[in-house]
Design a protein around this motif. Structure first.
Motif, PDB file in Angstrom:
ATOM      1  N   SER A 475       0.852  -1.194   0.000  1.00 45.39           N
ATOM      2  CA  SER A 475       0.000   0.000   0.000  1.00 45.39           C
ATOM      3  C   SER A 475       0.882   1.236   0.000  1.00 45.39           C
ATOM      4  N   LEU A 476       0.750   2.035  -1.040  1.00 45.56           N
ATOM      5  CA  LEU A 476       1.527   3.266  -1.170  1.00 45.56           C
ATOM      6  C   LEU A 476       0.663   4.454  -0.770  1.00 45.56           C
ATOM      7  N   SER A 477       1.287   5.407  -0.098  1.00 44.51           N
ATOM      8  CA  SER A 477       0.580   6.623   0.319  1.00 44.51           C
ATOM      9  C   SER A 477       1.358   7.837  -0.153  1.00 44.51           C
ATOM     10  N   TYR A 478       0.581   8.890  -0.404  1.00 43.02           N
ATOM     11  CA  TYR A 478       1.221  10.134  -0.837  1.00 43.02           C
ATOM     12  C   TYR A 478       1.347  11.056   0.362  1.00 43.02           C
ATOM     13  N   ASP A 479       2.569  11.514   0.582  1.00 42.55           N
ATOM     14  CA  ASP A 479       2.855  12.434   1.678  1.00 42.55           C
ATOM     15  C   ASP A 479       3.325  13.744   1.046  1.00 42.55           C
ATOM     16  N   ALA A 482       7.777  17.620   2.536  1.00 40.09           N
ATOM     17  CA  ALA A 482       9.126  17.431   1.981  1.00 40.09           C
ATOM     18  C   ALA A 482       9.100  17.252   0.490  1.00 40.09           C
ATOM     19  N   GLY A 483       8.270  18.033  -0.218  1.00 41.48           N
ATOM     20  CA  GLY A 483       8.257  17.991  -1.680  1.00 41.48           C
ATOM     21  C   GLY A 483       7.388  16.920  -2.256  1.00 41.48           C
ATOM     22  N   GLY A 484       6.733  16.111  -1.444  1.00 39.76           N
ATOM     23  CA  GLY A 484       5.836  15.080  -1.942  1.00 39.76           C
ATOM     24  C   GLY A 484       6.535  13.754  -2.117  1.00 39.76           C
ATOM     25  N   PRO A 512      10.343  10.037  -4.312  1.00 38.68           N
ATOM     26  CA  PRO A 512       9.585  11.244  -4.660  1.00 38.68           C
ATOM     27  C   PRO A 512       8.468  10.915  -5.656  1.00 38.68           C
ATOM     28  N   PHE A 513       7.339  11.589  -5.481  1.00 38.29           N
ATOM     29  CA  PHE A 513       6.256  11.448  -6.454  1.00 38.29           C
ATOM     30  C   PHE A 513       6.465  12.452  -7.580  1.00 38.29           C
ATOM     31  N   LYS A 514       6.450  11.926  -8.806  1.00 40.30           N
ATOM     32  CA  LYS A 514       6.515  12.771  -9.986  1.00 40.30           C
ATOM     33  C   LYS A 514       5.508  12.240 -10.991  1.00 40.30           C
ATOM     34  N   ALA A 515       4.670  13.110 -11.480  1.00 41.64           N
ATOM     35  CA  ALA A 515       3.678  12.696 -12.464  1.00 41.64           C
ATOM     36  C   ALA A 515       4.390  12.201 -13.730  1.00 41.64           C
ATOM     37  N   GLY A 516       4.007  10.991 -14.200  1.00 40.48           N
ATOM     38  CA  GLY A 516       4.627  10.414 -15.390  1.00 40.48           C
ATOM     39  C   GLY A 516       5.841   9.572 -15.099  1.00 40.48           C
ATOM     40  N   ALA A 517       6.241   9.485 -13.842  1.00 42.90           N
ATOM     41  CA  ALA A 517       7.422   8.699 -13.489  1.00 42.90           C
ATOM     42  C   ALA A 517       7.057   7.224 -13.358  1.00 42.90           C
ATOM     43  N   PRO A 532      -1.977  13.775  -6.779  1.00 41.69           N
ATOM     44  CA  PRO A 532      -2.673  13.233  -5.610  1.00 41.69           C
ATOM     45  C   PRO A 532      -2.737  14.267  -4.489  1.00 41.69           C
ATOM     46  N   SER A 533      -3.664  14.015  -3.588  1.00 46.18           N
ATOM     47  CA  SER A 533      -3.762  14.840  -2.374  1.00 46.18           C
ATOM     48  C   SER A 533      -3.060  14.128  -1.237  1.00 46.18           C
ATOM     49  N   ASN A 534      -2.710  14.889  -0.209  1.00 48.37           N
ATOM     50  CA  ASN A 534      -2.019  14.308   0.933  1.00 48.37           C
ATOM     51  C   ASN A 534      -2.873  13.193   1.535  1.00 48.37           C
TER      52      ASN A 534
END
Length: 652
Positions: A475-479, A482-484, A512-517, A532-534
């Protein structure tokens, strides 16, 4: 005086009679292949000195001249050898051209039908008939590969048979030329007394010999002709004929090659040294086209089996088990020369490891007693295996892993044909529709409670996933701090993140979350997009609905348009099209050259015929001329007889 006149008339009578016989000989042999026109060369007999001057004593036949030009004859022989070679080449390559150009039941439509069946399963994942149709089209594809290879093998067997026939004919001509050399030599070496008809027969035998192999002719002693072939191997020297033989090649006992007999030993001749004639054309066709086409079709079969199997094994079948090989991939052919030293302990193996780097060439592995070398036979590029460990060394060349161990004597060699039997060994490995691994072993999801627009791709796996599967679910979560960051990756896993071609690695369970990565860990591959939202979460689970999932079979279908061969520049279809095009272009080239060769042969034959050919109109004119000469000489003898009778009557 009358006696002298009688002698003069008699000499003219004999000369005219000889000329009439020679002219008649020309007329009756005008249609004999290889016959050269003959003519009588007369000379004045030695004059008799008298008190008032020299009185003629008549004529004599100085020579029965044979009209033949060695330079023109050599041109005809050369053109004959070249034309026969091209005709033999064209007769063989046109069979392959017709075989590959079949647009209805050939290999190209079979490949297309296979991928059409793959697409049908993609759209009807749970359909048993669709999966059964896929197996049927796969069997048809395998049969197409095998049929093409069987036909190529059949052509190869025909080449073997024709090589044996040509060698037997060459030996026969060599014996006959040596026998005629002996007969001609028995008449001595006086230039004006040549056995013209025997010379014609010998020249014609040499001409016939050139239809089978290019022969070089040089003058020998005692009016003999010496004949050699290849790199100067003597075939006829004076009255002695040497012999060729057909032998099995040391590294492939199904293949016939040409050997040279010396005493009780037969030495294989380099195939590129035997040129011209039907034999040269056959050898050139086998090395230049047949082997390469067989290797090319085999390369396609091996590349297809390799890549389809690799993708199929990334999926799961209807029972949730990892996919197996879809096709049987044929092993490389490796053979040690039968004449290698008995003390050799060397072993050579070869395995295709990268189909994108495969060539259409065969390879020779040879030893100089201390080192091993791998030679690519298509261009003779030689690679030293260095460093070498007798316990086992692997060297990758052109997408093939060569494994060599042990020791060998100098001169020991091994033939490696990585793709030659790829088509004949190409088979369907699956036996049941339930073994089709259409699904992917992971499934992804995002709760509807997520507040952002972040999305996770359906996901895929690499081969390492099955070696050490990660504990699922993940399960991955978006935080957003610290830049996401994406958190929740397995703590001990290394996460590889790729964005716009740039790759970075991350540990500690986050990246790090990056759109398209794209993110890869433990053999799992996912792509993130959106914003994504926090606190938004994304799940990666084990797939339990493999019967309806078609993501892996869809990825397999995408191989149809993927550039795989020639360093990643050609698809299955385009690689086959290149082979078809190459054969078609070569066929046309040989056909055009053969037509040009025929025109050249007619031209040089015409030039030679202008010198040695019999013109019946000319011979008919000569008949009248020599008939009149005969009658006139007879009249001279008649007058001499009358004078003699007058002298006798005076004395009575």
């Amino acid at each position: 005086m009358s006696g002298n006149l009688l002698s003069i008339g008699k000499s003219g009578l004999f000369a005219a009679q000889t000329a009439l016989s020679t002219t008649g000989h020309n007329i009756t042999n005008a249609n004999v292949e290889g016959y050269s026109r003959q003519g009588v060369v007369q000379a004045t007999s030695t004059a008799m000195e008298t008190g008032v001057g020299f009185t003629g004593t008549g004529t004599k036949v100085a020579e029965i001249k044979r009209y033949s030009d060695d330079f023109l004859n050599n041109q005809v022989r050369t053109a004959t050898a070249s034309g026969s070679s091209l005709n033999a080449y064209y007769a063989q390559i046109s069979q392959i051209d017709n075989l590959l150009a079949d647009t209805e039941s050939g290999l190209s439509p079979a490949i297309q039908n296979f991928f059409s069946a793959v697409q049908d399963v993609t759209g009807n994942g749970a359909s048993i008939p669709s999966r059964q149709a896929l197996l049927s089209s796969s069997e048809t594809l395998a049969a197409s590969f095998q049929q093409i290879d069987a036909r190529l093998e059949e052509i190869g067997d025909g080449v073997n048979s024709q090589i044996e026939t040509n060698v037997n004919l060459i030996n026969t001509y060599a014996k006959q030329i040596a026998e005629i050399n002996s007969k001609i030599g028995s008449y001595g070496s006086i230039e004006q007394r040549q056995p013209n008809d025997l010379l014609d027969q010998r020249d014609q035998l040499v001409m016939e010999l050139n239809k089978h192999v290019k022969a070089t002719v040089t003058a020998g002693t005692n009016n003999a002709l010496n004949v050699s072939i290849g790199n100067g191997q003597p075939l006829v020297v004076g009255q002695q004929a040497f012999q060729l033989a057909t032998i099995k090649t040391p590294t492939d006992l199904t293949r016939v090659t040409v050997g040279y007999v010396t005493g009780d030993k037969v030495t294989a001749l380099p195939e590129n040294a035997v040129s011209g004639g039907e034999l040269g054309g056959l050898l050139e066709f086998r090395n230049g086209t047949l082997d390469r086409v067989q290797n090319s079709i085999g390369r396609l079969a091996i590349g297809m089996a390799f890549t389809v199997n690799a993708q199929h094994k990334l999926g799961i079948d209807g029972g949730g088990q990892q996919g197996k090989d879809f096709f049987v991939q044929a092993p490389a052919y490796v053979a040690a020369a039968v004449d290698n030293a008995s003390t050799s302990t060397a072993k050579v193996g070869a395995v295709v490891s990268d189909p994108t780097q495969l060539t259409d060439s065969d390879y020779k592995v040879e030893s100089d007693g201390s080192s091993f070398y791998v030679t690519r036979l298509s261009d003779n590029k030689r690679t030293k295996v260095d460093p070498y460990d007798a316990n086992g060394t692997t060297r990758t060349i052109d997408g093939v892993d060569f494994t060599i161990s042990g020791t060998a004597a100098s001169g020991d060699n091994y033939l490696v044909r990585p793709t030659a039997y790829g088509a004949s060994g190409f088979q369907l490995a699956l036996t049941d529709v339930g073994q089709i691994a259409a699904g992917t072993p992971i499934a992804t999801s995002a709760p509807i409670a997520n507040k952002g627009t972040g999305l996770i791709s359906a996901g895929s796996v690499s081969a390492s996933y099955f070696a050490a599967p990660p504990a699922l679910p993940v399960s991955l979560s978006y935080d957003s701090s610290a830049g996401g960051q994406l958190t929740g990756f397995p703590a001990g896993a290394t996460v590889t993140m790729t964005l716009n071609g740039t790759t970075t690695t991350h540990t500690g369970g986050s990246a790090p979350f990056k759109a398209g990565a794209s993110y890869s860990f433990s053999g799992v591959n996912i792509t993130m997009s959106g914003v994504p939202s926090n606190g938004d979460s994304f799940s990666i689970n084990a797939n339990v609905a493999g019967t309806a999932d078609t993501r892996n079979i869809q990825a397999l279908g995408a191989l149809q348009t993927k550039n795989i061969f020639n360093g990643g520049s050609a698809t299955y279809q385009s690689a086959f099209a290149q082979t078809v095009s190459a054969v078609g272009n070569k066929t046309r080239e040989v056909q055009v050259n053969a037509s040009a060769g025929e025109a050249l042969l007619k031209q040089v034959q015409g030039a030679a015929s202008d010198v040695s050919g019999v013109n019946l109109d000319e011979e008919a004119t000569n008949l009248l001329k020599y008939q009149q000469a005969y009658q006139a000489a007879g009249k001279v003898m008649q007058i001499a007889n009358t004078i003699f009778d007058t002298l006798l009557s005076i004395g009575r």
